[in-house]
Design an enzyme around this catalytic site. Sequence first.
Site, PDB file in Angstrom:
ATOM      1  N   LYS A  73       0.821  -1.134  -0.057  1.00 28.32           N
ATOM      2  CA  LYS A  73       0.133   0.091  -0.252  1.00 28.32           C
ATOM      3  C   LYS A  73       0.866   1.318  -0.028  1.00 28.32           C
ATOM      4  O   LYS A  73       0.646   2.236  -0.744  1.00 28.32           O
ATOM      5  CB  LYS A  73      -0.935  -0.121   1.213  1.00 28.32           C
ATOM      6  N   THR A  75       4.003   1.254  -0.757  1.00 29.72           N
ATOM      7  CA  THR A  75       4.757   1.334  -2.098  1.00 29.72           C
ATOM      8  C   THR A  75       4.056   2.018  -3.239  1.00 29.72           C
ATOM      9  O   THR A  75       4.278   2.738  -4.098  1.00 29.72           O
ATOM     10  CB  THR A  75       5.084   0.039  -2.477  1.00 29.72           C
ATOM     11  N   ARG A  96       2.434   8.013   6.914  1.00 26.87           N
ATOM     12  CA  ARG A  96       2.439   8.150   8.299  1.00 26.87           C
ATOM     13  C   ARG A  96       4.012   7.828   8.581  1.00 26.87           C
ATOM     14  O   ARG A  96       4.760   7.129   7.906  1.00 26.87           O
ATOM     15  CB  ARG A  96       1.595   6.944   8.970  1.00 26.87           C
ATOM     16  N   LYS A 107       7.351  -5.902  10.797  1.00 20.89           N
ATOM     17  CA  LYS A 107       7.669  -5.475   9.653  1.00 20.89           C
ATOM     18  C   LYS A 107       8.872  -5.131   9.281  1.00 20.89           C
ATOM     19  O   LYS A 107       9.263  -5.409   7.793  1.00 20.89           O
ATOM     20  CB  LYS A 107       6.888  -3.926   9.586  1.00 20.89           C
ATOM     21  N   ALA A 275      -4.150   1.580  12.250  1.00 14.34           N
ATOM     22  CA  ALA A 275      -5.466   1.558  11.824  1.00 14.34           C
ATOM     23  C   ALA A 275      -6.294   0.549  12.568  1.00 14.34           C
ATOM     24  O   ALA A 275      -7.408   0.349  12.537  1.00 14.34           O
ATOM     25  CB  ALA A 275      -5.603   1.190  10.262  1.00 14.34           C
ATOM     26  N   PHE A 303      -3.813  -0.372   6.634  1.00 17.79           N
ATOM     27  CA  PHE A 303      -4.281  -1.868   6.573  1.00 17.79           C
ATOM     28  C   PHE A 303      -5.297  -1.742   5.518  1.00 17.79           C
ATOM     29  O   PHE A 303      -5.240  -1.096   4.533  1.00 17.79           O
ATOM     30  CB  PHE A 303      -5.108  -2.243   7.976  1.00 17.79           C
ATOM     31  N   PHE A 383       3.927  -8.165  -8.971  1.00 15.89           N
ATOM     32  CA  PHE A 383       5.016  -8.986  -8.679  1.00 15.89           C
ATOM     33  C   PHE A 383       5.718  -9.671  -9.839  1.00 15.89           C
ATOM     34  O   PHE A 383       4.863  -9.880 -10.857  1.00 15.89           O
ATOM     35  CB  PHE A 383       4.799  -9.970  -7.679  1.00 15.89           C
ATOM     36  N   TRP A 411       7.283  -0.651  -8.217  1.00 14.17           N
ATOM     37  CA  TRP A 411       8.249  -1.338  -7.271  1.00 14.17           C
ATOM     38  C   TRP A 411       9.388  -1.811  -8.194  1.00 14.17           C
ATOM     39  O   TRP A 411      10.366  -1.463  -7.749  1.00 14.17           O
ATOM     40  CB  TRP A 411       7.565  -2.720  -6.811  1.00 14.17           C
TER      41      TRP A 411
END
Length: 558
Positions: A73, A75, A96, A107, A275, A303, A383, A411
């Site tokens: 998200k 990214t 954030r 993470k 969240a 999230f 991906f 990405w």
Amino acid sequence: MAYKTDIEIAREAKKKPIQEIGAKLGIPSDDLLPFGHDKAKVSAEFIAAQRNKEDGKLILVTAINPTPAGEGKTTTTVGLGDGLNAIGKKAAICIREASLGPCFGMKGGAAGGGYAQVVPMEDMNLHFTGDFHAITSAHNLLSAMIDNHIYWGNELEIDQRRVVWRRVLDMNDRALRDIVTSLGGVSNGFPRQAGFDITVASEVMAILCLALDIDDLQKRLGDIIVAYRRDRTPVYCRDIKADGAMTVLLQQAMQPNIVQTLENNPAFVHGGPFANIAHGCNSVVATTTALKLADYVVTEAGFGADLGAEKFLNIKCRKAGIAPSVVVLVATVRAMKMNGGVAKADLGAENVDAVKNGCPNLGRHIENLKSFGVPVVVAINHFVTDTDAEVQAVKDFVASQGSEAILSKHWEFGSEGSKDLATRVAQIADADMASFAPIYPDEMPLFEKVETIAKRIYRADEVLADKKIRDQLKQWEEQGYGNLPVCMAKTQYSFSTDPNLRGAPVGHSVPVREVRLSAGAGFIVVICGEIMTMPGLPRIPSAEAICINDDGVIDGLF
């Protein structure tokens, strides 16, 4: 083909002095408080001077329910912001700040990924500009002053059994969830049961992220209810006379931070409520400032859309008077396969049927977001293992839901890979198609607000709450808090309160364990299921792999 890690890419970034980044948005260098060469805070005076300017277009990025496969998200938020700038738009990003708890826990970092990152990555994931430390200090100053007041005679007649202000720490530490304080004799005060939450769950964090300016911040801090007397009347932070000193500690933290993407585009990184246990959005002051300075502002909500986006739309937009022009819903082929029953180890193999079986989770989020009156675009975060047939299966499903899905390769390629997404998102934002409205009115009774979210967003059959909780909500309504929105604390992994229930479950119940009044922040926290406001570390925390290597640089953040 071997791909570089996020941290390797971030280290190779050709950063520009932060004054150059500020200049892109018209921020004079005198209005930047630099923290080194690559990050700065924007002055309150400059922000106040922008108030009468017209707002740009607000773009919200949210996601499906997170899976171990990863959704990307942040990214996508960064990649979309870079893509908008690459097609000639004046765009800024608002995300954030990262909490130390999950960085050292699950993470390992939260600044985007691949060639869609915000830098300096190490600083952002660790102490950054000290905002979280300031919030922790302000919160715990109030804790100390409450106990000190009781120790020196308790003039306010606080019932020591009804002190509701817990302490906080920006770390996952399950040992501190429930504690006993003041043991050791008369000089240490009066023993009582207490506990810690993680800093990102602090009401001070929520207040900092919702306050409009320093005066609003102090007023909201003063409104915090810290305890109750024996007659059940509330004791406020201002009664303890802590609000002034707390504001002093938060004065600099209140000013939003500006940094840059790998492509040297401006990014505001400010505030960080979770969240799943808080309201999950960056600060109002950062978002509203960005809207005055850029034509397009890309921001994220934490999230899945059942948590972060719901709170962004029902709480942040309501409080700040802002509205998104378009919502970008992030999904991955891998996550669709996991929702379709494929194990993480088998995600590399093509499985179109599993993709189709996992799409109902995506479909429900699309339907929910549309119920707020906003257009929805699905970003398929690419991906390298995705096949054309799998991507097409997602596109076909989204088309059947009346929306469109766009493959984005930010990405791997940065803005070059997100231009298609950026072009379409800008077109929709410019078309002014949104007719945004929250899904419940201010005047709806509190328990009905909880039921509305549970039934309309989670698709639950019922909310389970005992008489004590319902009576507490009614009491708050009688005290004048009935018009507040509700902030649901729930697992992020499922629409239900069972983290193992993937897909789009129906026929489930939402058990409410506890409710807390955040009078300063201006919402009611509703704690559902087994969710913890002080997480614990996993069996193998990320901290085990984080170190300074032989070259003197940090390894293990990702």
